[in-house]
Design a protein around this motif. Sequence first.
Motif, PDB file in Angstrom:
ATOM      1  N   PRO A   1       0.445  -0.954  -0.119  1.00 47.65           N
ATOM      2  CA  PRO A   1      -0.384  -0.028   0.028  1.00 47.65           C
ATOM      3  C   PRO A   1       1.032   1.310   0.389  1.00 47.65           C
ATOM      4  CG  PRO A   1      -0.720  -1.559   1.671  1.00 47.65           C
ATOM      5  CD  PRO A   1       0.416  -2.165   0.721  1.00 47.65           C
ATOM      6  N   GLN A   2       1.822   1.185   0.405  1.00 45.87           N
ATOM      7  CA  GLN A   2       3.059   2.515   1.369  1.00 45.87           C
ATOM      8  C   GLN A   2       3.228   3.171  -0.435  1.00 45.87           C
ATOM      9  OE1 GLN A   2       2.692   0.290   3.269  1.00 45.87           O
ATOM     10  NE2 GLN A   2       1.454   0.651   4.768  1.00 45.87           N
ATOM     11  N   GLN A   3       3.933   1.768  -1.177  1.00 44.30           N
ATOM     12  CA  GLN A   3       4.481   1.848  -2.327  1.00 44.30           C
ATOM     13  C   GLN A   3       3.936   2.573  -3.262  1.00 44.30           C
ATOM     14  OE1 GLN A   3       4.409  -0.635  -0.278  1.00 44.30           O
ATOM     15  NE2 GLN A   3       7.166  -0.995   0.263  1.00 44.30           N
ATOM     16  N   LEU A   4       2.623   1.624  -2.942  1.00 46.07           N
ATOM     17  CA  LEU A   4       1.670   2.261  -4.325  1.00 46.07           C
ATOM     18  C   LEU A   4       1.113   3.460  -4.213  1.00 46.07           C
ATOM     19  CD1 LEU A   4      -1.265  -0.659  -6.084  1.00 46.07           C
ATOM     20  CD2 LEU A   4      -2.062   2.328  -5.274  1.00 46.07           C
TER      21      LEU A   4
ATOM     22  N   ARG B   1      -2.702  10.018  -0.279  1.00 45.03           N
ATOM     23  CA  ARG B   1      -1.787   8.590  -0.251  1.00 45.03           C
ATOM     24  C   ARG B   1      -2.577   7.863   1.063  1.00 45.03           C
ATOM     25  NH1 ARG B   1       4.625   9.768  -0.824  1.00 45.03           N
ATOM     26  NH2 ARG B   1       4.440   8.307   0.400  1.00 45.03           N
ATOM     27  N   ALA B   2      -3.245   8.086   1.757  1.00 49.21           N
ATOM     28  CA  ALA B   2      -4.013   7.924   3.082  1.00 49.21           C
ATOM     29  C   ALA B   2      -4.950   7.274   1.995  1.00 49.21           C
ATOM     30  CB  ALA B   2      -4.228   9.003   4.047  1.00 49.21           C
ATOM     31  N   VAL B   3      -5.873   7.609   1.451  1.00 46.60           N
ATOM     32  CA  VAL B   3      -6.919   7.180   0.737  1.00 46.60           C
ATOM     33  C   VAL B   3      -6.569   5.798  -0.359  1.00 46.60           C
ATOM     34  CG1 VAL B   3      -9.002   7.157  -1.145  1.00 46.60           C
ATOM     35  CG2 VAL B   3      -8.725   9.239   0.592  1.00 46.60           C
ATOM     36  N   VAL B   4      -5.100   6.501  -0.795  1.00 49.39           N
ATOM     37  CA  VAL B   4      -4.618   5.160  -1.288  1.00 49.39           C
ATOM     38  C   VAL B   4      -4.375   3.983  -0.707  1.00 49.39           C
ATOM     39  CG1 VAL B   4      -3.444   4.777  -2.918  1.00 49.39           C
ATOM     40  CG2 VAL B   4      -4.618   6.315  -3.365  1.00 49.39           C
ATOM     41  N   GLU B   5      -3.725   3.689   0.270  1.00 49.08           N
ATOM     42  CA  GLU B   5      -3.023   3.322   1.349  1.00 49.08           C
ATOM     43  C   GLU B   5      -4.023   2.064   1.698  1.00 49.08           C
ATOM     44  OE1 GLU B   5      -0.198   4.120   4.559  1.00 49.08           O
ATOM     45  OE2 GLU B   5       0.756   6.006   2.507  1.00 49.08           O
ATOM     46  N   GLN B   6      -5.219   3.237   2.550  1.00 53.57           N
ATOM     47  CA  GLN B   6      -6.213   2.032   3.346  1.00 53.57           C
ATOM     48  C   GLN B   6      -6.996   1.165   1.952  1.00 53.57           C
ATOM     49  OE1 GLN B   6      -9.401   5.251   4.872  1.00 53.57           O
ATOM     50  NE2 GLN B   6     -10.364   3.700   5.652  1.00 53.57           N
ATOM     51  N   GLN B   7      -7.176   2.355   0.881  1.00 57.61           N
ATOM     52  CA  GLN B   7      -7.744   1.008  -0.095  1.00 57.61           C
ATOM     53  C   GLN B   7      -7.445  -0.079  -0.033  1.00 57.61           C
ATOM     54  OE1 GLN B   7      -8.273   3.124  -4.131  1.00 57.61           O
ATOM     55  NE2 GLN B   7      -8.763   0.900  -5.437  1.00 57.61           N
TER      56      GLN B   7
ATOM     57  N   GLU C   1      -4.745  -1.813   1.048  1.00 59.22           N
ATOM     58  CA  GLU C   1      -4.815  -2.502   2.318  1.00 59.22           C
ATOM     59  C   GLU C   1      -6.207  -3.447   2.774  1.00 59.22           C
ATOM     60  OE1 GLU C   1      -3.136  -3.860   6.075  1.00 59.22           O
ATOM     61  OE2 GLU C   1      -2.115  -3.282   4.737  1.00 59.22           O
ATOM     62  N   SER C   2      -7.273  -2.853   1.892  1.00 58.68           N
ATOM     63  CA  SER C   2      -7.962  -3.077   2.875  1.00 58.68           C
ATOM     64  C   SER C   2      -8.365  -4.120   1.139  1.00 58.68           C
ATOM     65  CB  SER C   2      -9.738  -2.540   2.460  1.00 58.68           C
ATOM     66  OG  SER C   2      -9.890  -1.840   1.486  1.00 58.68           O
ATOM     67  N   GLU C   3      -8.230  -4.051  -0.076  1.00 55.75           N
ATOM     68  CA  GLU C   3      -7.438  -4.765  -0.936  1.00 55.75           C
ATOM     69  C   GLU C   3      -6.829  -6.476  -0.531  1.00 55.75           C
ATOM     70  OE1 GLU C   3      -8.360  -2.343  -4.408  1.00 55.75           O
ATOM     71  OE2 GLU C   3      -9.754  -1.810  -4.248  1.00 55.75           O
ATOM     72  N   SER C   4      -6.226  -5.940  -0.015  1.00 62.25           N
ATOM     73  CA  SER C   4      -4.435  -7.151  -0.124  1.00 62.25           C
ATOM     74  C   SER C   4      -5.025  -8.014   1.026  1.00 62.25           C
ATOM     75  CB  SER C   4      -3.701  -6.586   0.743  1.00 62.25           C
ATOM     76  OG  SER C   4      -3.647  -5.121  -0.250  1.00 62.25           O
ATOM     77  N   LEU C   5      -6.609  -7.717   1.799  1.00 60.88           N
ATOM     78  CA  LEU C   5      -7.085  -8.544   3.098  1.00 60.88           C
ATOM     79  C   LEU C   5      -7.087 -10.116   2.311  1.00 60.88           C
ATOM     80  CD1 LEU C   5      -7.624  -6.153   5.564  1.00 60.88           C
ATOM     81  CD2 LEU C   5      -5.853  -7.076   5.358  1.00 60.88           C
ATOM     82  N   PRO C   6      -6.639 -10.965   3.722  1.00 62.38           N
ATOM     83  CA  PRO C   6      -7.703 -12.545   2.786  1.00 62.38           C
ATOM     84  C   PRO C   6      -9.088 -12.585   2.870  1.00 62.38           C
ATOM     85  CG  PRO C   6      -6.008 -12.992   4.742  1.00 62.38           C
ATOM     86  CD  PRO C   6      -6.271 -11.282   4.450  1.00 62.38           C
ATOM     87  N   ALA C   7      -9.641 -11.986   3.670  1.00 60.42           N
ATOM     88  CA  ALA C   7     -11.241 -12.292   3.168  1.00 60.42           C
ATOM     89  C   ALA C   7     -11.412 -11.545   1.751  1.00 60.42           C
ATOM     90  CB  ALA C   7     -11.903 -11.954   4.277  1.00 60.42           C
TER      91      ALA C   7
END
Length: 532
Positions: free
Chosen positions: A442-445, A473-479, A481-487
């Motif tokens: 997320p931080q890199q993207l 950056r905060a919005v993108v990182e949050q997005q 991060e949520s789209e990277s999660l296993p569920a």
Amino acid sequence: MTVLNSALDTGAPEFAANRAAMLEKLAALDAEHAKALAGGGGKYIARHRARGKLLARERIELLVDPDTPFLELSPLAAWGSDHTVGASLVTGIGVVEGVECVITANDPTVRGGASNPWTLKKALRAHEVAHANRLPLIGLVESGGADLPSQKEIFIPGGALFKDLTRLSAAGIPTVAVVFGNSTAGGAYVPGMSDHVVMVKDRAKVFLGGPPLVKMATGEESDDESLGGAAMHARTSGLADHFAVDETDALRQARRIVARLNWRKAHPDPPPAAPPLYDEDELLGIVPGDVKIPFDPREVVARIVDGSDFDEFKPLYGTSLTTGWAELHGYPVGILANAQGVLFSEESQKAAQFIQLANQRDIPLLFLHNTTGYMVGRAYEQGGIVKHGAMMINAVANSRVPHLSVLMGASYGAGHYGMCGRAYDPRFLFSWPSAKSAVMGPQQLAGVLSIVARASAAAKGQPYDEEADAGLRAVVEQQIESESLPAFLSGRLYDDGVIDPRDTRTVLGICLSAIHTAPVEGTRGGFGVFRM
């Protein structure tokens, strides 16, 4: 000595922190799995039981052999969508009369078992598992067909369900349909295209058009039983091969069908194997809560392979990737496990050679993911990281031995591909609750987007809004991060399930046994051109 010596300090604060973080994620995972188990909810479960019917998982429990495991696949399908978690379908691998089978069961407590787009994806994945591993397919059917508001997303791709049934049969893989209730409209082709059909008296209804549609189309008056009931299909149309008096009788007859298949595995089951030397519970404390922190994958290997015995291949070369040979529940496996996250040229070449060796020996491969991708930078580009990474991906793509993948930590970028992500057709792919997967972190993207936007503003001679940049950056990182999660990923069927790390050895053992129902054969030189 090839037995792994564990250096894991179970008394260290880091271990305790890792374990606590994993248990917290497992608790959250259990809550999501509970949604799938709840089906359509208490009201509809009570209504279903009042009709004297069993729930989908109860039917499966009566079908499979007593005291044998059922490996449920894709239990979180549709998570994060507008549809019920589980997608109104239960799928998995179970043992029936000593035969490993793929089992699918509609959940009629969810909109009458109607199929939505995620139901379709989940069913097609189950068919893929049956075909690739030559496992008989048993469908426990009770569905009102397509969920009509979603028909535009189901109708055209949904035809693949029936195509699959005919292709399984043509490949000599038995298909069995046990009809407990509705199997109407397009759903009528499920029993119509299955090798063996069992229908339940006064309950099963199989017809292309129900009484209202027949009335509208032809003016004919009819009722459910004369139009498509079990008795009619058993006595008149011949669609029913077996007539069951109730649900338990139907499941008994399905078991007898499997018992008479004369089904044989391509490879004999191995003798009982020695367990690992180390406690599986310790797997909870190995992977850090922060995917940026590396860990030694040998500690994982030591807790899942037989006797913790592991013959490492090239241990001093390309040390960010651990490779070697082991047995798991008696089955030989070649293991590729990311150690420090980044894949360099040495790791890529090492992996390509190791994959070729596994194919020469007809040995399945197990990929344990913890990679941030292939290394970037001027020196690495000049050193050939593109061609060496391509070499590894080439080897994975053209390898014909079965592949198993487990996402333990990070699985980012092209490293996800090189380690046999979903697009590279592993026979099975599972995630731990600690896993994360995306095009990059997320931080890199977010940082890349910021750099591009800053450069664009400079090129136009415009001032750059630092406050807006921080917000973006905060919005993108949050997005991300949520789209990277296993569920999230499991909900889209990018894996076959999120599993408790302590169950890894058992899950892989079931998969390896299923895999060896079909011939295990490697590629013999068919890897295409390797850029050297």
